[in-house]
Design an enzyme around this catalytic site. Structure first.
Site, short mmCIF file in Angstrom:
data_model
loop_
_atom_site.label_atom_id
_atom_site.label_comp_id
_atom_site.label_asym_id
_atom_site.label_seq_id
_atom_site.Cartn_x
_atom_site.Cartn_y
_atom_site.Cartn_z
N HIS A 202 0.86 -1.18 0.00
CA HIS A 202 0.00 0.00 0.00
C HIS A 202 0.90 1.24 0.00
O HIS A 202 2.01 1.21 0.54
CB HIS A 202 -0.84 -0.06 1.28
CG HIS A 202 -1.87 1.01 1.41
ND1 HIS A 202 -1.55 2.29 1.80
CD2 HIS A 202 -3.20 0.98 1.23
CE1 HIS A 202 -2.66 3.00 1.85
NE2 HIS A 202 -3.68 2.24 1.50
N GLN B 148 -4.45 -4.93 6.89
CA GLN B 148 -5.42 -5.87 6.31
C GLN B 148 -5.39 -7.25 6.98
O GLN B 148 -6.15 -8.13 6.59
CB GLN B 148 -5.17 -6.04 4.80
CG GLN B 148 -5.35 -4.76 3.99
CD GLN B 148 -6.80 -4.27 3.94
OE1 GLN B 148 -7.73 -4.96 4.35
NE2 GLN B 148 -6.98 -3.05 3.45
#
Lengths: 410, 154
Positions: free
Chosen positions: A122, A202
């Site tokens: 990310h 996540q």
């Protein structure tokens, strides 16, 4: 197994809401999650009953706020298996990763050192490292992904050498949803004396986390992705490492004393990292969120999501007009496209059918090189999703034609 | 049926968008230094297009575009090329401001926008306004650049 129908009753967002006159089907849990009433009530309790600042009040409600705030450190310690003093509260995973880069990276890196990341990271686990590399003269290098998009031990070992001082990887990647072998990565990295930073945004909300088992040095995660409030997150750090790190922000609450000559004595970790009035209600809400998840059991949640993910992948694979990019994903994330339809057009059509998904490159802009598609649709599950939600997605996708996508504008 | 009557039928308007998406007009770039080019990349979505224009004697002689883009972005830019080629800069600016008015849900002159009125529904989906205006912002930028060039030469 999870009693999802009972769980759903705790979430006001799941009590019969509609979107575009269709029952709301929320499949964007990778972006953020709904909150149960236990979290909402905890935040409201701060506002309604004990609003006050922490660590400096001499009166009863301030003391109560203090106790509630500090309690969260103990809850999080249980949640990820660490010591309470190893829990630093931040504004979220991005802030935690920036803190890892600036407070740890800037101190530890010098010219020609290497920061090892992957192409699946990310933006929040890439950009801070780019900047730290620029400031220190260190280099960012990439662990090559396997053909499927995973980090393999072989590839990691091959990328590792003495120059690598920091390894920064997501325990679950946010587009493809693969679980990284964090434990082995830590073991190998530590042989070279490198520090391992884990982006848990996540993974922490969806499966058991044991930082002692992993032996990672730093771990970042957000509250809002684990049914907690926005604007709160955690940086876990091994205590020795936290002590060595320099806070990137100073101010009230971070120092024990200072004088006019500029002599400053900082508090010990974690307090030296928490300058200024923190997000007190957020931290309290995070406490309630972690407790809620632990009551259900992280292993149960992981198992349930895995089962639901398998169902979603199976149903998607029956559709001729859909391409799935991660059929063997390990978490509740499915990346796919509707053939010949731009992801945002398809997501717009799903929206018209009440289904919330994410389109785009999901803040993992360098993954484009790997996937060879500019963008995807991401459906991401959580403990309150059901097979009926998946069925609604599938039904909507069956009628997702370019004509119908355009039709949403009429 | 008059052309204007046709443009009141949602089925026809849908077909117009689809047609411009599947067969976008002027959807190629030329390598010609007399063309000015703008790179338009959306910050919030993936739309990433190049718009180029040949502006001479105060008239838009040609417009081309290419890039990665969604239906609305591709169709709206394609319609823009058809509407603006051959127009003077003043005419073009008036059409552009009418188009923005339509996309923002304000009063606008239908006559001036022809097929582009098929995109009026975008005003009801705020998250797609950027898609529907990215190519238009591109040509607007090129017109402004051309006028600045012109001013500085005078």
């Amino acid at each position: 197994m999870l009693d999802v129908e009972t769980i759903k009753k705790d979430f006001p967002m799941l009590n019969g809401k509609t979107m575009n006159d269709k029952p709301l089907v929320y499949l964007d849990n990778g972006a953020t999650t709904f909150k149960p009433k236990q979290v909402i009530e905890t935040v409201n309790h701060f506002y309604n009953d004990i609003t006050s600042n922490i660590h400096r009040g001499d009166y009863e409600i301030a003391y109560k706020a203090d106790v509630a705030y500090d309690h969260c450190r103990e809850t999080i310690a249980k949640f990820i298996n660490c010591e309470p003093k190893e829990v630093v509260f931040t504004s979220g995973a991005s802030a935690s990763l920036n803190m890892a880069a600036y407070s740890c990276g800037l101190c530890k890196l010098k010219k020609d050192d290497v920061i090892l990341i992957t192409e699946a990271e990310h933006a929040s686990n890439v950009l801070p490292w780019f900047r730290v590399a620029e400031k220190t003269g260190a280099k960012v290098e990439y662990i090559p992904l396997t053909q499927e998009g995973r980090i393999s031990i072989e590839n990691f070992e091959a990328a590792m050498d003495e120059r690598v001082r920091i390894v920064a990887v997501a325990s679950v990647t946010n587009v493809l949803g693969y679980i990284a072998p964090v434990k082995q990565i830590c073991e190998i990295a530590h042989k070279y004396g490198a520090i391992v930073v884990v982006d848990g945004a996540q993974s922490v909300p969806h499966m058991p986390t044991d930082v002692k088992e992993w032996d990672c040095d730093l771990l970042a995660f957000s509250g809002h992705k684990m049914i907690g409030p926005s604007g709160v997150g955690v940086l876990y750090g091994k205590y020795q490492i936290l002590q060595e790190m320099e806070p990137m922000m100073l101010g009230g609450g971070a120092n024990s004393r200072f004088d006019v000559c500029g002599n400053v004595l900082l508090k010990e970790a974690p307090f030296k990292f928490e300058a200024g009035t923190p997000n007190i209600e957020g931290v309290m809400g995070l406490d309630a969120a972690a407790q809620y998840l632990m009551n259900i059991g992280m292993a149960n949640i992981a198992e349930y999501e895995k089962e639901l993910h398998a169902y979603m992948t199976k149903e998607l694979s029956k559709l001729d007009n859909v391409i799935v990019y991660n059929p063997n994903g390990d978490s509740g994330i499915v990346a796919f496209n509707v053939k010949d339809i731009f992801s945002q057009d398809a997501a717009g059509y799903l929206n018209s059918q009440g289904v919330a998904v994410r389109s785009g490159n999901h803040c993992a802009k360098i993954l484009v090189n790997f996937l060879k598609v500019s963008d995807t649709i991401r459906a991401s599950l959580y403990l309150y999703n059901t097979k009926a939600d998946v069925d609604a997605l599938i039904e909507a996708l069956k009628t997702c034609t370019i004509e119908n996508c355009i039709g949403t504008f009429f | 049926m008059m052309v204007n009557e046709l443009l009141k039928d949602p089925m026809v308007l849908r077909e117009i968008i689809l047609d411009h998406y599947e067969y976008p007009r002027h959807h190629h770039l030329v390598e010609d230094e007399s063309y000015h080019q703008a790179h338009m990349a959306s910050e919030s979505c993936i739309d990433d297009i190049h718009v180029q224009a040949l502006i001479k004697d105060n008239i838009i002689q040609d417009i081309n575009f290419e890039g990665v883009a969604c239906t609305i972005s591709t169709a709206s830019t394609s319609m823009m090329t058809e509407l603006l080629i051959g127009k003077t800069l003043e005419e073009a600016k008036e059409i552009i401001s009418n188009y923005y008015a339509m996309i923002d849900g304000r009063e606008y002159d239908e006559e001036m926008l022809n097929e582009a009125i098929s995109l009026q529904g975008v005003s009801k989906q705020a998250n797609r306004i950027k898609c529907a205006t990215i190519g238009w912002h591109g040509i607007e930028q090129l017109i402004n650049e051309s006028e600045e060039d012109h001013d500085s030469k005078e």
